[in-house]
Design a protein around this motif. Structure first.
Motif, PDB file in Angstrom:
ATOM      1  N   LEU A  99       0.501  -1.254  -0.073  1.00 20.68           N
ATOM      2  CA  LEU A  99      -0.223  -0.319  -0.033  1.00 20.68           C
ATOM      3  C   LEU A  99       0.722   0.732   0.070  1.00 20.68           C
ATOM      4  CD1 LEU A  99      -2.448  -2.052   0.613  1.00 20.68           C
ATOM      5  CD2 LEU A  99      -3.102  -0.252   1.836  1.00 20.68           C
ATOM      6  N   PHE A 100       2.062   0.726   0.468  1.00 19.82           N
ATOM      7  CA  PHE A 100       3.463   2.196   0.618  1.00 19.82           C
ATOM      8  C   PHE A 100       2.372   3.381   1.097  1.00 19.82           C
ATOM      9  CE2 PHE A 100       4.439  -0.233  -3.357  1.00 19.82           C
ATOM     10  CZ  PHE A 100       6.140   0.609  -3.056  1.00 19.82           C
ATOM     11  N   SER A 101       2.058   4.361   0.587  1.00 19.29           N
ATOM     12  CA  SER A 101       1.829   5.456   1.606  1.00 19.29           C
ATOM     13  C   SER A 101       1.023   5.283   2.317  1.00 19.29           C
ATOM     14  CB  SER A 101       2.521   7.292   1.640  1.00 19.29           C
ATOM     15  OG  SER A 101       3.490   7.255   1.717  1.00 19.29           O
ATOM     16  N   ALA A 102      -0.020   4.338   1.804  1.00 22.47           N
ATOM     17  CA  ALA A 102      -2.094   4.380   2.375  1.00 22.47           C
ATOM     18  C   ALA A 102      -1.323   3.385   4.016  1.00 22.47           C
ATOM     19  CB  ALA A 102      -2.500   3.307   0.704  1.00 22.47           C
ATOM     20  N   VAL A 106      -3.365   3.092   8.543  1.00 20.58           N
ATOM     21  CA  VAL A 106      -3.337   2.291   9.555  1.00 20.58           C
ATOM     22  C   VAL A 106      -2.640   2.558  11.280  1.00 20.58           C
ATOM     23  CG1 VAL A 106      -2.383  -0.707   9.825  1.00 20.58           C
ATOM     24  CG2 VAL A 106      -3.955   0.122   7.747  1.00 20.58           C
ATOM     25  N   SER A 107      -1.258   2.394  10.855  1.00 18.48           N
ATOM     26  CA  SER A 107      -0.315   2.537  11.531  1.00 18.48           C
ATOM     27  C   SER A 107      -0.915   4.251  12.337  1.00 18.48           C
ATOM     28  CB  SER A 107       1.154   3.367  11.120  1.00 18.48           C
ATOM     29  OG  SER A 107       0.713   4.128   9.560  1.00 18.48           O
ATOM     30  N   ALA A 108      -1.842   4.781  11.786  1.00 21.82           N
ATOM     31  CA  ALA A 108      -2.089   6.418  12.826  1.00 21.82           C
ATOM     32  C   ALA A 108      -3.424   5.482  14.107  1.00 21.82           C
ATOM     33  CB  ALA A 108      -3.127   7.185  11.855  1.00 21.82           C
ATOM     34  N   VAL A 109      -3.971   4.725  12.986  1.00 20.59           N
ATOM     35  CA  VAL A 109      -4.694   3.599  13.957  1.00 20.59           C
ATOM     36  C   VAL A 109      -4.440   3.599  15.242  1.00 20.59           C
ATOM     37  CG1 VAL A 109      -6.968   2.049  13.807  1.00 20.59           C
ATOM     38  CG2 VAL A 109      -6.739   3.473  12.017  1.00 20.59           C
ATOM     39  N   LEU A 110      -3.210   2.693  14.743  1.00 21.10           N
ATOM     40  CA  LEU A 110      -2.590   2.372  16.272  1.00 21.10           C
ATOM     41  C   LEU A 110      -2.490   2.635  17.485  1.00 21.10           C
ATOM     42  CD1 LEU A 110      -0.636  -0.511  14.263  1.00 21.10           C
ATOM     43  CD2 LEU A 110      -2.704  -0.832  15.097  1.00 21.10           C
ATOM     44  N   GLY A 195       7.357   9.625  10.045  1.00 23.65           N
ATOM     45  CA  GLY A 195       6.432   8.962  10.986  1.00 23.65           C
ATOM     46  C   GLY A 195       6.384   7.784  11.796  1.00 23.65           C
ATOM     47  N   GLY A 196       6.477   6.977  10.016  1.00 22.97           N
ATOM     48  CA  GLY A 196       5.903   5.724  10.681  1.00 22.97           C
ATOM     49  C   GLY A 196       7.194   4.577  11.474  1.00 22.97           C
ATOM     50  N   SER A 285       5.347   3.895   7.933  1.00 22.32           N
ATOM     51  CA  SER A 285       4.504   4.321   6.385  1.00 22.32           C
ATOM     52  C   SER A 285       4.957   3.944   4.972  1.00 22.32           C
ATOM     53  CB  SER A 285       5.719   5.709   7.171  1.00 22.32           C
ATOM     54  OG  SER A 285       5.368   6.708   7.861  1.00 22.32           O
ATOM     55  N   GLY A 286       5.268   3.031   5.030  1.00 22.01           N
ATOM     56  CA  GLY A 286       5.562   2.411   3.710  1.00 22.01           C
ATOM     57  C   GLY A 286       5.250   1.305   3.089  1.00 22.01           C
ATOM     58  N   ASN A 287       5.248   0.481   4.324  1.00 23.83           N
ATOM     59  CA  ASN A 287       5.051  -1.568   3.413  1.00 23.83           C
ATOM     60  C   ASN A 287       4.089  -2.248   4.103  1.00 23.83           C
ATOM     61  OD1 ASN A 287       6.203  -2.161   5.463  1.00 23.83           O
ATOM     62  ND2 ASN A 287       8.022  -3.150   4.816  1.00 23.83           N
ATOM     63  N   LEU A 288       2.729  -1.442   4.163  1.00 20.17           N
ATOM     64  CA  LEU A 288       1.556  -2.565   4.550  1.00 20.17           C
ATOM     65  C   LEU A 288       1.446  -3.302   3.273  1.00 20.17           C
ATOM     66  CD1 LEU A 288      -0.722  -3.146   6.948  1.00 20.17           C
ATOM     67  CD2 LEU A 288      -1.694  -2.044   5.191  1.00 20.17           C
TER      68      LEU A 288
END
Length: 432
Positions: A99-102, A106-110, A195-196, A285-288
């Motif tokens: 998903l790269f930056s998308a 998900v990380s913000a939800v955590l 940020g990630g 930030s970039g590898n989900l």
């Protein structure tokens, strides 16, 4: 079988359309669970997505769209793998893509979940949890400002090797030692990767878990996802789509700006994304990695005020905090355009926005390149558009704009969605 027109034209050569394998069929795969809804022209929407694939810039396109909670479109087309001697493989509905930056939503939800559970306060300084972050004037930067791209450390120092991204402790050290763009969070500047790295450390400090372990606990397992991990576990390695270079060579001003944001030139980023180092790494930030259906389900859960199949994954108040505007549109120092963020998402716009015209309540995120995942409460839709071609400038641009417009116009827009996040007070009381 997918047929890409004008396969040998000068136009396609100029725009570096990847050469796909002729040894495999590339059929359109359709989820039999798709439901027909009166008044919704799904075929018109898909025709735009198929045109995006046929532009040649995206060897694989996978898309999922839910309306009023029903799956009305879930399809994949094209070639998922076939680079560097890897056996070619056609796209499938269950093919995970990066998903790269998308990944950032998900990380913000955590982080918002940590706040919901009382393990973190969004208004506390980052340095309250990570003392080293206070260096060089960053002592008062809050967790909320970090999520809203106002932490003042949008990138690692110039000249830093991209391989540093695979070393969490070294990346964290570099970020903590940097002076910020400003010390009070006034300057908006998209944090593509940094940020990630801070989020990873916050999760570890507050829970003692790795970010993938925490993701498993609060999202992946409760929602029943098969993939949906930062990085690709070795047990699943080889099922993911490979990423392809496409589009004009990135020697333009846009390409140079992306090099600054990403920490490396675009082609290098694409090459790195197919390596074991990238697949082994945890880069929130970039590898989900997720399938289109999983990404769509995640945003549908947010659209349903944190509820999924009878489980309350997040409280409605948490969803409200995640999706509420952090500030009015402001010039973004990194992206060089006006941006409207929440504490974790990119927001739509009333006149024009990332998710089409007249989408002021839409929330989601873009991903490199032309990956778009979002939900729109006014239209009661959740959408994921995933692909494995990575053009910056190519002959696909009108196709993706046409797709976004087709989605926008196909779904009726509710005028008043006040309170879509539910009765906070009553729900929070029942949450204890």
């Amino acid at each position: 079988m997918s047929v890409i027109p004008c396969a040998n034209t000068i136009t396609r050569r100029i725009f570096r359309a990847p050469q796909l394998s002729t040894q495999i069929n590339l059929p359109l795969t359709i989820d039999p669970a798709e439901q027909l809804v009166a008044g919704i022209d799904v075929e018109a929407i898909w025709a735009k997505a198929e045109a995006l694939h046929n532009s040649g810039m995206h060897p694989m396109v996978s898309m999922c769209l839910r309306y009023q909670g029903k799956t009305v479109l879930h399809r994949s087309i094209g070639q998922a793998r076939g680079l560097n001697g890897v056996e070619p493989r056609a796209a499938q509905l269950d093919t995970p893509l990066c998903l790269f930056s998308a990944s950032k939503v998900v990380s913000a939800v955590l982080i918002h979940k940590l706040a919901e559970d009382g393990l973190l306060n969004l208004l506390n300084p980052v340095s309250y949890y990570i003392p080293a972050f206070a260096q060089n004037g960053k002592a008062n930067i809050s967790v909320y400002q970090l999520l809203a791209h106002r932490a003042g450390v949008p990138g690692v120092p110039p000249g830093t090797s991209p391989s540093v991204l695979f070393d969490h402790q070294e990346s964290l050290r570099l970020i903590c030692e940097q002076p910020p763009l400003c010390s009070d969070g006034r300057i908006l500047a998209y944090h593509a990767i940094t940020g990630g790295i801070i989020i990873t450390e916050l999760v570890k400090v507050c829970t003692g878990l790795s970010i993938n372990e925490y993701l498993d606990k609060v999202i992946r397992k409760p929602m029943g996802f098969k993939s949906f991990t930062f990085g690709m576990p070795k047990a699943m390695r080889g099922t993911e789509a490979q990423n392809y270079k496409s589009g004009l060579p990135n020697v333009s001003i846009v390409g140079k700006k992306l090099e600054t944001i990403l920490g490396a030139d675009v082609d290098t980023v694409v090459e790195l994304s197919n390596t074991d180092d990238f697949l082994d790494a945890t880069i929130p930030s970039g590898n989900l990695y997720a399938t289109a259906d999983e990404a769509c389900q995640f945003f549908q859960m947010l659209l349903q005020q944190g509820e999924w199949q009878g489980k309350q994954i997040l409280s409605p108040l948490t969803v409200y905090r995640l999706t509420s505007e952090a500030s009015r549109p402001q010039h973004d120092r990194s992206l060089i355009i006006p941006m409207r963020y929440s504490a974790g998402a990119m927001l739509g716009g009333r006149i024009f926005g990332l998710y089409g015209r007249d989408t002021p309540y839409a929330f989601g995120h873009l991903g490199f390149s032309n990956i778009v995942c979002w939900a729109d409460p006014q239209r009661d839709i959740s959408v994921s558009l995933l692909n494995n071609g990575k053009p910056v400038i190519g002959n696909h641009i009108l196709n993706i704009l046409g797709l976004m417009e087709s989605i926008r116009t196909n779904f009726p827009q509710k005028e008043d969605i006040a309170g879509w996040s539910g009765n906070f007070g009553q729900h929070e009381l029942t949450m204890g």
